[in-house]
Every structure is written in C-alpha cells, then in structure tokens.
Design a protein around this motif. Structure first.
Motif, PDB file in Angstrom:
ATOM      1  N   ILE A  13      30.433 -56.479  16.728  1.00 62.20           N
ATOM      2  CA  ILE A  13      31.674 -56.434  17.498  1.00 62.20           C
ATOM      3  C   ILE A  13      31.989 -54.976  17.836  1.00 62.20           C
ATOM      4  CG2 ILE A  13      34.139 -56.984  17.508  1.00 62.20           C
ATOM      5  CD1 ILE A  13      32.305 -59.467  17.409  1.00 62.20           C
ATOM      6  N   ARG A  14      32.256 -54.703  19.117  1.00 62.80           N
ATOM      7  CA  ARG A  14      32.548 -53.339  19.576  1.00 62.80           C
ATOM      8  C   ARG A  14      34.032 -53.093  19.791  1.00 62.80           C
ATOM      9  NH1 ARG A  14      28.186 -50.876  17.898  1.00 62.80           N
ATOM     10  NH2 ARG A  14      26.321 -51.691  18.855  1.00 62.80           N
ATOM     11  N   GLU A  15      34.717 -54.057  20.438  1.00 60.54           N
ATOM     12  CA  GLU A  15      36.147 -53.890  20.677  1.00 60.54           C
ATOM     13  C   GLU A  15      36.801 -55.219  20.996  1.00 60.54           C
ATOM     14  OE1 GLU A  15      37.613 -52.066  24.426  1.00 60.54           O
ATOM     15  OE2 GLU A  15      35.510 -51.985  25.007  1.00 60.54           O
ATOM     16  N   GLN A  16      38.082 -55.288  20.721  1.00 66.10           N
ATOM     17  CA  GLN A  16      38.858 -56.471  21.079  1.00 66.10           C
ATOM     18  C   GLN A  16      39.365 -56.268  22.505  1.00 66.10           C
ATOM     19  OE1 GLN A  16      42.922 -57.375  19.435  1.00 66.10           O
ATOM     20  NE2 GLN A  16      41.720 -58.970  18.402  1.00 66.10           N
ATOM     21  N   LEU A  17      39.080 -57.235  23.369  1.00 62.60           N
ATOM     22  CA  LEU A  17      39.510 -57.160  24.763  1.00 62.60           C
ATOM     23  C   LEU A  17      40.820 -57.889  25.008  1.00 62.60           C
ATOM     24  CD1 LEU A  17      36.088 -57.850  26.532  1.00 62.60           C
ATOM     25  CD2 LEU A  17      37.203 -55.640  26.146  1.00 62.60           C
ATOM     26  N   TYR A  18      41.082 -58.930  24.221  1.00 64.30           N
ATOM     27  CA  TYR A  18      42.255 -59.762  24.468  1.00 64.30           C
ATOM     28  C   TYR A  18      42.680 -60.431  23.170  1.00 64.30           C
ATOM     29  CZ  TYR A  18      45.052 -63.613  26.386  1.00 64.30           C
ATOM     30  OH  TYR A  18      46.058 -64.506  26.670  1.00 64.30           O
ATOM     31  N   ASN A  19      43.992 -60.512  22.968  1.00 65.54           N
ATOM     32  CA  ASN A  19      44.549 -61.209  21.817  1.00 65.54           C
ATOM     33  C   ASN A  19      45.710 -62.048  22.331  1.00 65.54           C
ATOM     34  OD1 ASN A  19      45.738 -62.080  19.479  1.00 65.54           O
ATOM     35  ND2 ASN A  19      45.719 -60.085  18.481  1.00 65.54           N
ATOM     36  N   GLY A  20      45.419 -63.311  22.635  1.00 61.36           N
ATOM     37  CA  GLY A  20      46.434 -64.203  23.175  1.00 61.36           C
ATOM     38  C   GLY A  20      46.989 -65.136  22.120  1.00 61.36           C
ATOM     39  N   SER A  21      47.810 -66.056  22.548  1.00 61.74           N
ATOM     40  CA  SER A  21      48.413 -66.999  21.608  1.00 61.74           C
ATOM     41  C   SER A  21      47.397 -67.998  21.053  1.00 61.74           C
ATOM     42  CB  SER A  21      49.573 -67.740  22.272  1.00 61.74           C
ATOM     43  OG  SER A  21      49.112 -68.481  23.387  1.00 61.74           O
ATOM     44  N   THR A  23      43.645 -67.618  21.853  1.00 62.00           N
ATOM     45  CA  THR A  23      42.268 -67.120  21.813  1.00 62.00           C
ATOM     46  C   THR A  23      42.200 -65.620  21.564  1.00 62.00           C
ATOM     47  OG1 THR A  23      42.214 -66.767  24.209  1.00 62.00           O
ATOM     48  CG2 THR A  23      41.405 -68.895  23.409  1.00 62.00           C
ATOM     49  N   LEU A  24      41.028 -65.202  21.105  1.00 59.11           N
ATOM     50  CA  LEU A  24      40.672 -63.796  20.945  1.00 59.11           C
ATOM     51  C   LEU A  24      39.404 -63.573  21.757  1.00 59.11           C
ATOM     52  CD1 LEU A  24      41.030 -63.657  17.085  1.00 59.11           C
ATOM     53  CD2 LEU A  24      42.479 -62.414  18.691  1.00 59.11           C
ATOM     54  N   VAL A  25      39.301 -62.407  22.395  1.00 62.57           N
ATOM     55  CA  VAL A  25      38.111 -62.084  23.170  1.00 62.57           C
ATOM     56  C   VAL A  25      37.614 -60.713  22.718  1.00 62.57           C
ATOM     57  CG1 VAL A  25      37.140 -61.723  25.467  1.00 62.57           C
ATOM     58  CG2 VAL A  25      38.928 -63.440  25.139  1.00 62.57           C
ATOM     59  N   TYR A  26      36.319 -60.647  22.427  1.00 61.56           N
ATOM     60  CA  TYR A  26      35.700 -59.414  21.943  1.00 61.56           C
ATOM     61  C   TYR A  26      34.526 -59.011  22.817  1.00 61.56           C
ATOM     62  CZ  TYR A  26      38.208 -60.318  17.591  1.00 61.56           C
ATOM     63  OH  TYR A  26      39.189 -60.551  16.665  1.00 61.56           O
ATOM     64  N   ARG A  27      34.324 -57.703  22.929  1.00 58.84           N
ATOM     65  CA  ARG A  27      33.091 -57.158  23.498  1.00 58.84           C
ATOM     66  C   ARG A  27      32.169 -56.929  22.302  1.00 58.84           C
ATOM     67  NH1 ARG A  27      32.772 -54.652  28.208  1.00 58.84           N
ATOM     68  NH2 ARG A  27      34.983 -54.110  28.146  1.00 58.84           N
ATOM     69  N   ALA A  28      30.916 -57.357  22.434  1.00 55.58           N
ATOM     70  CA  ALA A  28      29.968 -57.247  21.325  1.00 55.58           C
ATOM     71  C   ALA A  28      28.567 -56.977  21.863  1.00 55.58           C
ATOM     72  CB  ALA A  28      29.979 -58.538  20.499  1.00 55.58           C
ATOM     73  N   VAL A  29      27.647 -56.778  20.925  1.00 52.65           N
ATOM     74  CA  VAL A  29      26.236 -56.598  21.268  1.00 52.65           C
ATOM     75  C   VAL A  29      25.426 -57.560  20.411  1.00 52.65           C
ATOM     76  CG1 VAL A  29      24.290 -54.992  21.211  1.00 52.65           C
ATOM     77  CG2 VAL A  29      26.546 -54.176  21.905  1.00 52.65           C
ATOM     78  N   LEU A  41      36.896 -66.628  21.126  1.00 55.16           N
ATOM     79  CA  LEU A  41      37.098 -67.487  19.960  1.00 55.16           C
ATOM     80  C   LEU A  41      38.477 -68.129  19.992  1.00 55.16           C
ATOM     81  CD1 LEU A  41      35.883 -64.964  17.235  1.00 55.16           C
ATOM     82  CD2 LEU A  41      34.573 -66.843  18.219  1.00 55.16           C
ATOM     83  N   LEU A  42      38.546 -69.358  19.518  1.00 50.86           N
ATOM     84  CA  LEU A  42      39.841 -69.999  19.312  1.00 50.86           C
ATOM     85  C   LEU A  42      40.448 -69.444  18.032  1.00 50.86           C
ATOM     86  CD1 LEU A  42      38.989 -73.703  20.155  1.00 50.86           C
ATOM     87  CD2 LEU A  42      40.451 -72.174  21.465  1.00 50.86           C
ATOM     88  N   LYS A  43      41.749 -69.181  18.036  1.00 46.10           N
ATOM     89  CA  LYS A  43      42.433 -68.681  16.843  1.00 46.10           C
ATOM     90  C   LYS A  43      42.625 -69.775  15.798  1.00 46.10           C
ATOM     91  CE  LYS A  43      45.196 -64.777  18.366  1.00 46.10           C
ATOM     92  NZ  LYS A  43      46.579 -64.289  18.538  1.00 46.10           N
ATOM     93  N   ASN A  44      42.905 -70.977  16.258  1.00 47.88           N
ATOM     94  CA  ASN A  44      43.198 -72.094  15.358  1.00 47.88           C
ATOM     95  C   ASN A  44      41.917 -72.564  14.674  1.00 47.88           C
ATOM     96  OD1 ASN A  44      44.035 -74.438  14.116  1.00 47.88           O
ATOM     97  ND2 ASN A  44      45.015 -75.302  15.922  1.00 47.88           N
TER      98      ASN A  44
END
Length: 73
Positions: A13-21, A23-29, A41-44
């Motif tokens: 995982i390189r960085e978090q792009l989004y943190n919503g109610s 979902t979470l979105v990450y930049r990765a390699v 990813l779903l948070k729930n």
C-alpha cells in the motif's frame, strides 16, 4: 509509504486515495511484477446485500469503460 492498518498479501500500500462512508480506496503496487494498482475495499466487514450489489455494479461499470484515463479492472 503510508502508515496504515490495511495489509493485503502480495500488495504494498502506497497511499490512501479516498475514505468514504462505505469504501476505502488505496494506491498500491502488486509485489510480484511491480504493477501499480488501485484497491477499493468495503469498510463494513459484514456488508449487506445492497452494499455488495452496489460494489459489484461499480465493478461492472468500471470493467466496461475503455479510456486511458481509467484504471482497468
């Protein structure tokens, strides 16, 4: 690198792009071939049927988009 609680085997995982109610979105390699990826990813941990359906529909829409500006699923 970002300090995070998210750990996905085979990905760095390189960085978090989004943190919503929902979902979470990450930049990765991807470690096996150094391919840059985006991981959503779903948070729930126990998503409802509606949440799963929405997540699946978003995947299907993204899969059918063809643009150099959109990461392929």
């Amino acid at each position: 690198m970002v300090s995070t609680l998210v750990s996905i085997p085979g990905y760095s995982i390189r960085e978090q792009l989004y943190n919503g109610s929902r979902t979470l979105v990450y930049r990765a390699v991807r470690e096996r071939d150094s391919l840059p990826v985006v991981i959503k990813l779903l948070k729930n941990p126990y998503p409802t049927f509606s949440e799963l359906l929405l997540f699946h529909n978003q995947y299907t829409i993204g899969k059918n988009l063809n643009s150099p500006l959109i990461i392929q699923t």
